[in-house]
Motif scaffolding. Structure first.
Motif, PDB file in Angstrom:
ATOM      1  N   ILE A   1      -1.566  -7.356   5.437  1.00 14.22           N
ATOM      2  CA  ILE A   1      -1.650  -5.917   5.718  1.00 14.22           C
ATOM      3  C   ILE A   1      -0.785  -5.136   4.730  1.00 14.22           C
ATOM      4  O   ILE A   1      -1.221  -4.144   4.144  1.00 14.22           O
ATOM      5  CB  ILE A   1      -1.224  -5.618   7.168  1.00 14.22           C
ATOM      6  CG1 ILE A   1      -2.262  -6.166   8.143  1.00 14.22           C
ATOM      7  CG2 ILE A   1      -1.009  -4.122   7.389  1.00 14.22           C
ATOM      8  CD1 ILE A   1      -1.834  -6.129   9.594  1.00 14.22           C
ATOM      9  N   ILE A   2       0.446  -5.590   4.532  1.00 16.98           N
ATOM     10  CA  ILE A   2       1.344  -4.913   3.597  1.00 16.98           C
ATOM     11  C   ILE A   2       0.749  -4.909   2.192  1.00 16.98           C
ATOM     12  O   ILE A   2       0.762  -3.898   1.498  1.00 16.98           O
ATOM     13  CB  ILE A   2       2.739  -5.576   3.603  1.00 16.98           C
ATOM     14  CG1 ILE A   2       3.446  -5.292   4.925  1.00 16.98           C
ATOM     15  CG2 ILE A   2       3.586  -5.093   2.429  1.00 16.98           C
ATOM     16  CD1 ILE A   2       4.726  -6.063   5.110  1.00 16.98           C
ATOM     17  N   SER A   3       0.202  -6.023   1.775  1.00 17.31           N
ATOM     18  CA  SER A   3      -0.399  -6.112   0.445  1.00 17.31           C
ATOM     19  C   SER A   3      -1.565  -5.147   0.286  1.00 17.31           C
ATOM     20  O   SER A   3      -1.734  -4.541  -0.770  1.00 17.31           O
ATOM     21  CB  SER A   3      -0.876  -7.538   0.168  1.00 17.31           C
ATOM     22  OG  SER A   3       0.213  -8.410   0.126  1.00 17.31           O
ATOM     23  N   SER A   4      -2.354  -4.980   1.320  1.00 15.87           N
ATOM     24  CA  SER A   4      -3.502  -4.072   1.213  1.00 15.87           C
ATOM     25  C   SER A   4      -3.056  -2.620   1.109  1.00 15.87           C
ATOM     26  O   SER A   4      -3.697  -1.818   0.447  1.00 15.87           O
ATOM     27  CB  SER A   4      -4.461  -4.264   2.388  1.00 15.87           C
ATOM     28  OG  SER A   4      -3.891  -3.816   3.592  1.00 15.87           O
ATOM     29  N   TYR A   5      -1.930  -2.270   1.723  1.00 16.18           N
ATOM     30  CA  TYR A   5      -1.450  -0.894   1.643  1.00 16.18           C
ATOM     31  C   TYR A   5      -0.899  -0.550   0.274  1.00 16.18           C
ATOM     32  O   TYR A   5      -0.878   0.618  -0.108  1.00 16.18           O
ATOM     33  CB  TYR A   5      -0.390  -0.614   2.710  1.00 16.18           C
ATOM     34  CG  TYR A   5      -0.975  -0.329   4.065  1.00 16.18           C
ATOM     35  CD1 TYR A   5      -1.769   0.784   4.286  1.00 16.18           C
ATOM     36  CD2 TYR A   5      -0.749  -1.191   5.128  1.00 16.18           C
ATOM     37  CE1 TYR A   5      -2.316   1.047   5.522  1.00 16.18           C
ATOM     38  CE2 TYR A   5      -1.295  -0.944   6.368  1.00 16.18           C
ATOM     39  CZ  TYR A   5      -2.071   0.177   6.561  1.00 16.18           C
ATOM     40  OH  TYR A   5      -2.620   0.426   7.783  1.00 16.18           O
TER      41      TYR A   5
ATOM     42  N   GLN B   1      -2.235  -0.940  -2.405  1.00 16.02           N
ATOM     43  CA  GLN B   1      -3.335  -0.520  -3.261  1.00 16.02           C
ATOM     44  C   GLN B   1      -3.577   0.985  -3.171  1.00 16.02           C
ATOM     45  O   GLN B   1      -4.336   1.537  -3.955  1.00 16.02           O
ATOM     46  CB  GLN B   1      -4.615  -1.242  -2.865  1.00 16.02           C
ATOM     47  CG  GLN B   1      -4.544  -2.735  -3.012  1.00 16.02           C
ATOM     48  CD  GLN B   1      -5.777  -3.412  -2.450  1.00 16.02           C
ATOM     49  OE1 GLN B   1      -6.807  -2.796  -2.261  1.00 16.02           O
ATOM     50  NE2 GLN B   1      -5.662  -4.686  -2.153  1.00 16.02           N
ATOM     51  N   PHE B   2      -2.941   1.660  -2.229  1.00 11.43           N
ATOM     52  CA  PHE B   2      -3.182   3.072  -1.992  1.00 11.43           C
ATOM     53  C   PHE B   2      -1.934   3.898  -2.282  1.00 11.43           C
ATOM     54  O   PHE B   2      -0.813   3.437  -2.097  1.00 11.43           O
ATOM     55  CB  PHE B   2      -3.589   3.304  -0.527  1.00 11.43           C
ATOM     56  CG  PHE B   2      -4.813   2.544  -0.136  1.00 11.43           C
ATOM     57  CD1 PHE B   2      -6.073   2.994  -0.476  1.00 11.43           C
ATOM     58  CD2 PHE B   2      -4.710   1.355   0.567  1.00 11.43           C
ATOM     59  CE1 PHE B   2      -7.208   2.289  -0.120  1.00 11.43           C
ATOM     60  CE2 PHE B   2      -5.836   0.647   0.936  1.00 11.43           C
ATOM     61  CZ  PHE B   2      -7.086   1.104   0.587  1.00 11.43           C
TER      62      PHE B   2
END
Length: 92
Positions: free
Chosen positions: A22-26, A28-29
């Motif tokens: 989840i942290i990794s996906s955030y 990207q923004f």
């Protein structure tokens, strides 16, 4: 909540792996800031006495200050705020 319900170490490992994803996906923004322009909008929203929580007003202020559409699963928390574009992208 997954971590708080972990029954053993394996559940904790799975929970922290999920948390890391989840942290990794955030990352990207771009994260919108609560800056001085946002504070002005926030103060205006507070003075209007909308029936919503402080954190929701802060979120709304950020979206309004940058002209963004707010994505939420709780449209009723934000729909009373004039000029705020909100959408629910959650599918059931």
């Amino acid at each position: 909540t997954y971590l708080s319900r972990a029954k053993n170490s394996n559940d904790l490992v799975r929970g922290y792996e999920y948390f890391q994803k989840i942290i990794s996906s955030y990352t990207q923004f771009e994260v919108a800031e609560f800056d001085s322009d946002t504070a002005i909008v926030y103060d205006r929203l507070k003075q209007a006495n909308y029936r919503t929580g402080k954190m929701d007003l802060r979120i709304a202020a950020v979206a309004l200050s940058i002209g963004a559409t707010l994505l939420t699963r709780n449209l009723s928390d934000f729909e009373m705020i004039p000029g705020l574009a909100c959408e629910n992208w959650i599918t059931v």
